[in-house]
Write an enzyme that holds these catalytic residues in place. Structure first.
Site, PDB file in Angstrom:
ATOM      1  N   ASP B  45      10.857  64.940   2.465  1.00 34.64           N
ATOM      2  CA  ASP B  45      11.231  66.219   3.081  1.00 34.64           C
ATOM      3  C   ASP B  45      12.536  66.757   2.509  1.00 34.64           C
ATOM      4  OD1 ASP B  45       9.142  65.876   4.887  1.00 34.64           O
ATOM      5  OD2 ASP B  45      10.430  64.694   6.232  1.00 34.64           O
ATOM      6  N   LYS B 246      29.329  59.850  -6.252  1.00 33.18           N
ATOM      7  CA  LYS B 246      28.256  58.916  -6.571  1.00 33.18           C
ATOM      8  C   LYS B 246      28.759  57.870  -7.562  1.00 33.18           C
ATOM      9  CE  LYS B 246      26.048  62.511  -8.088  1.00 33.18           C
ATOM     10  NZ  LYS B 246      25.090  63.391  -8.770  1.00 33.18           N
ATOM     11  N   ASP B 271      19.875  61.883 -13.430  1.00 32.59           N
ATOM     12  CA  ASP B 271      19.677  61.482 -14.831  1.00 32.59           C
ATOM     13  C   ASP B 271      20.484  60.237 -15.189  1.00 32.59           C
ATOM     14  OD1 ASP B 271      22.162  62.862 -14.662  1.00 32.59           O
ATOM     15  OD2 ASP B 271      22.141  63.123 -16.836  1.00 32.59           O
TER      16      ASP B 271
END
Lengths: 325, 325
Positions: B45, B246, B271
């Site tokens: 979702d 991240k 990526d």
């Protein structure tokens, strides 16, 4: 003759003494008496000095340093100055000695910029049509020039800029065969980016660093050292450079090529365990730590002491003044 | 329904199939058919996208990216953009989406500068009379300002200089309680030296980095990333910063504070294995690797494959265009 530990252990003969000596091998000998310093003078013919933190702090001489150097010369000792400072050529480093009133000759001075230039010209033998991309200052360029090595970057105004760097406007020079990185107070993103392009896009391009000092003692405190300047490239590349200066043995190889000395009768004097003292140990020299620079008492005693143990410790090089002239 | 590996493993019931599933847990599922992509759409979702290398390269859109985002929105999927780019605030990053013709709303964009500002104001709760010394650009300053955090350094012309830095002329601000380091194309020795002083001389001063990317994809190739900019301080200090972006979970905590989503029905698309994919895995999300950016085929297959294994792999986000509208 006083009973020394490691350095003078051969004079201890009995078996309990031998066990004692083995124990002392794990400890440094603290020098304090006239006899201690006289024994040191007897044992070593060649005295290799680190400079910053040993002979001076920035622009301030360590008390007694000049007297002790004079004493060594009067006793016909060979005196050498071995510094990781890569911002100055030997010739301009000589100017620093002159300015501080310390006697020194250019051929007694071994700097990491000089050793790096010799490494490029004589060890990796970079072909004459190849060039070095320099992250570094005038002293490094002077030493490369003296060794007949072509270079770019460095003090070139086009590389000493905070203007945005664009790959679109960058011409990769295919003749760059090495990147040499030392302390560079003009470090900027253009230099980092160009060096990164050469190291990733020019096949076989060698990554060299003059030295790996994490910090260096300026007159008023510590500042990031040459190791910090090469750190962005290490991190971006995921690999370490070949390092030339102390503690690497490359620096000693360079000295050996120019000066005759017996490692067993040579003393390396420094203020840093992981550069000066390790350098001496790597080269089979004896080592004397002074506490006028980076290393503190807490780093050589107690539960958190370093595993790098110098043969001898004294507070300051000036302590040797107690020896009568 | 196609037989997927890890992501769709619950549909495999028999015991040999279970063993097969365990094996597949060590492998990524390669997506290629319409049915593969339809199954992905059914299962998730919330779709979290890395941007550079996934949706675009520098100023060039990845073919089909806009169509796929439109498709997701038409299927009522929640779309979020999670970027380690700390040079832009969310507001100015929105401008990049607009310029490239990609629909995006400011509250769908999560950047590491924003997350870092939230971390300073809401997690470590830096007192209002304290300041952050910034190694970073305008976007970082904007986000700190929005969160009511005082700062210095950054784009200040006095800090964007190649003039020599001298400790003698430096006034240590005792109110600096954190150093925040992100990509800064104005990085220089003055900024490094000031940050080093705060981190070594101001008690309790916190070392923060927006992200640890070693490189970033510029339009024409790779350049040193934010991790390379904080590397001199890491090296000089001998310690790592707290990293916000991240793969750290701080970024996801920041998103969780603002958006409702079920991690089990959320897909992180990126990526880079060691940032995007690891970030998804650390947060309990499913992960889709695209090969339009940093990661190459060799890094996910063969003997030298990374230990970070995404759930799914597809060549490009544009591949999802095969799903009928």
């Amino acid at each position: 003759m006083p009973k020394f530990g490691k350095g003078f252990g051969t004079e201890i003969a009995s078996s309990p003494a031998r066990r004692c000596e083995q124990f002392l091998d794990l400890m440094s000998v603290r020098l304090s008496s006239v006899a201690d310093y006289e024994a040191l003078l007897d044992k070593y013919d060649t005295w290799m000095f680190d400079c910053d933190g040993v002979l001076w702090h920035g622009d301030r001489l360590i008390d007694g340093a000049v007297d002790v150097l004079d004493l060594l010369r009067s006793r016909k000792k060979k005196v050498l100055f071995v510094t990781n400072n890569a911002t100055k050529s030997r010739k301009s480093y000589k100017g620093k000695f002159d300015q501080l009133g310390v006697e020194a000759h250019v051929d007694e001075i071994y700097g990491s910029a000089y050793a790096a230039a010799v490494y490029v010209s004589s060890v990796i033998k970079l072909p004459k049509d190849k060039k070095v991309y320099v992250i570094g200052m005038k002293g490094m360029e002077e030493e490369l020039h003296e060794e007949g090595v072509s270079f770019l970057g460095g003090t070139d105004p086009a590389d000493c800029t905070l203007e945005p760097f664009s790959l679109a406007n960058f011409n990769l020079d295919p003749d760059v065969g090495a990147v040499l990185c030392g302390l560079d107070t003009n470090i900027n993103y253009t230099k980092m980016s160009k060096a990164f392009q050469y190291l990733t896009r020019n096949p076989g391009c060698v990554f060299l660093a003059t030295n790996e000092d994490s910090t260096y003692p300026a007159g008023d405190g510590l500042l990031p050292g040459a190791g910090a300047i090469s750190a962005p490239l290490r991190y971006a590349l995921g690999k370490d450079p070949v390092s030339i200066g102390k503690p690497a043995s490359t620096m000693l190889d360079c000295i050996k090529a120019k000066v005759n000395f017996d490692p067993k009768r040579t003393l390396m004097i420094g203020d840093r365990l992981n550069t000066d003292i390790l350098f001496g140990q790597n080269g089979g020299l004896s080592t004397l730590l002074v506490l006028t620079g980076i290393t503190t008492e807490a780093e050589i005693t107690g539960p958190n002491a370093s595993s790098i143990v110098p043969d001898f410790v004294t507070q300051s090089i000036g302590d040797l003044r107690v020896i009568p002239r």
